[in-house]
Design a protein around this motif. Structure first.
Motif, PDB file in Angstrom:
ATOM      1  N   SER A 291      -4.208  -4.293   2.986  1.00  0.00           N
ATOM      2  CA  SER A 291      -2.979  -5.802   3.473  1.00  0.00           C
ATOM      3  C   SER A 291      -2.933  -6.163   2.352  1.00  0.00           C
ATOM      4  CB  SER A 291      -3.522  -6.578   4.743  1.00  0.00           C
ATOM      5  OG  SER A 291      -4.501  -7.596   4.123  1.00  0.00           O
ATOM      6  N   LEU A 292      -2.080  -7.203   1.382  1.00  0.00           N
ATOM      7  CA  LEU A 292      -2.057  -7.954   0.674  1.00  0.00           C
ATOM      8  C   LEU A 292      -3.280  -8.999   0.185  1.00  0.00           C
ATOM      9  CD1 LEU A 292      -0.318  -9.418  -2.119  1.00  0.00           C
ATOM     10  CD2 LEU A 292       1.296 -10.973  -0.225  1.00  0.00           C
TER      11      LEU A 292
ATOM     12  N   VAL B 249      -0.688 -11.549  -8.300  1.00  0.00           N
ATOM     13  CA  VAL B 249      -1.279 -10.289  -7.345  1.00  0.00           C
ATOM     14  C   VAL B 249      -0.448  -9.792  -6.262  1.00  0.00           C
ATOM     15  CG1 VAL B 249      -2.726 -10.165  -5.008  1.00  0.00           C
ATOM     16  CG2 VAL B 249      -3.834 -11.356  -7.274  1.00  0.00           C
ATOM     17  N   ALA B 250       0.401 -10.866  -5.672  1.00  0.00           N
ATOM     18  CA  ALA B 250       1.603 -10.622  -5.361  1.00  0.00           C
ATOM     19  C   ALA B 250       2.407  -9.560  -5.725  1.00  0.00           C
ATOM     20  CB  ALA B 250       2.505 -11.669  -4.590  1.00  0.00           C
ATOM     21  N   LYS B 251       2.849  -9.772  -6.943  1.00  0.00           N
ATOM     22  CA  LYS B 251       3.344  -8.549  -7.659  1.00  0.00           C
ATOM     23  C   LYS B 251       2.923  -8.061  -8.108  1.00  0.00           C
ATOM     24  CE  LYS B 251       6.194 -11.952 -10.807  1.00  0.00           C
ATOM     25  NZ  LYS B 251       6.001 -12.387 -12.258  1.00  0.00           N
ATOM     26  N   ILE B 252       1.445  -7.557  -8.720  1.00  0.00           N
ATOM     27  CA  ILE B 252       0.832  -6.568  -8.769  1.00  0.00           C
ATOM     28  C   ILE B 252       0.579  -5.903  -7.408  1.00  0.00           C
ATOM     29  CG2 ILE B 252      -1.366  -5.610  -8.959  1.00  0.00           C
ATOM     30  CD1 ILE B 252      -2.001  -8.016 -10.493  1.00  0.00           C
ATOM     31  N   PHE B 253       0.545  -6.088  -6.375  1.00  0.00           N
ATOM     32  CA  PHE B 253       0.257  -5.910  -4.981  1.00  0.00           C
ATOM     33  C   PHE B 253       1.601  -4.855  -5.070  1.00  0.00           C
ATOM     34  CE2 PHE B 253       0.882  -5.559  -0.393  1.00  0.00           C
ATOM     35  CZ  PHE B 253      -0.027  -4.604   0.007  1.00  0.00           C
TER      36      PHE B 253
ATOM     37  N   GLY C  14       4.587  -2.619   3.117  1.00  0.00           N
ATOM     38  CA  GLY C  14       3.146  -4.164   3.600  1.00  0.00           C
ATOM     39  C   GLY C  14       1.186  -3.875   3.616  1.00  0.00           C
ATOM     40  N   LYS C  15       1.460  -2.589   3.165  1.00  0.00           N
ATOM     41  CA  LYS C  15       0.196  -2.298   2.732  1.00  0.00           C
ATOM     42  C   LYS C  15      -0.309  -0.502   1.849  1.00  0.00           C
ATOM     43  CE  LYS C  15      -1.352  -3.233   7.822  1.00  0.00           C
ATOM     44  NZ  LYS C  15      -2.390  -3.977   7.501  1.00  0.00           N
ATOM     45  N   LEU C  16      -1.367  -1.150   1.576  1.00  0.00           N
ATOM     46  CA  LEU C  16      -1.861  -0.249   0.476  1.00  0.00           C
ATOM     47  C   LEU C  16      -2.099   1.084   1.215  1.00  0.00           C
ATOM     48  CD1 LEU C  16      -3.085  -1.678  -3.303  1.00  0.00           C
ATOM     49  CD2 LEU C  16      -0.248  -1.153  -2.036  1.00  0.00           C
ATOM     50  N   SER C  17      -1.829   2.617   0.844  1.00  0.00           N
ATOM     51  CA  SER C  17      -2.742   4.028   1.027  1.00  0.00           C
ATOM     52  C   SER C  17      -3.545   3.881   0.003  1.00  0.00           C
ATOM     53  CB  SER C  17      -1.809   4.978   1.659  1.00  0.00           C
ATOM     54  OG  SER C  17      -1.002   5.167   0.045  1.00  0.00           O
TER      55      SER C  17
END
Length: 98
Positions: free
Chosen positions: A45-46, A63-67, A76-79
């Motif tokens: 998650s963020l 951080v939000a921009k990079i995410f 909303g989640k990174l695999s």
């Protein structure tokens, strides 16, 4: 070196390594992914990304921009694949960091 900074550097390194040595690179990426996925739900998650990756060295806005750039499917989640990706969308174009 503080652990969050070391993890951030590792992610940058993983993103730039050629997958010619897929076995060891994938293993390192999987280990990093498991460390970042603190709740064990299979996605980062963020909040997990920001807390684990930058530890106060990068503003929450950045951080939000990079995410957002890395979250290619927008769920909303990174695999694992998104964590390792270089920020290119499926069409091959760089995503914009608004």
């Amino acid at each position: 070196m503080k652990a969050p900074l070391a993890l951030a550097l590792l992610v940058c390194l993983l993103g730039s390594i050629s997958l010619a040595d897929e076995g060891s690179t994938n293993k390192r990426a999987e280990q990093l992914f498991k460390k970042l996925d603190t709740n064990g739900d299979g996605g980062i998650s963020l909040e997990e990304y920001g807390a684990s990756m930058f530890g106060g060295y990068v503003s929450p806005k950045q951080v939000a921009k990079i995410f957002k750039q890395k979250d290619q499917d927008g769920d909303g989640k990174l695999s694992l694949a998104e964590l390792m990706a270089d920020g290119k969308k499926k069409d091959g174009k760089k995503s914009k960091m608004n």
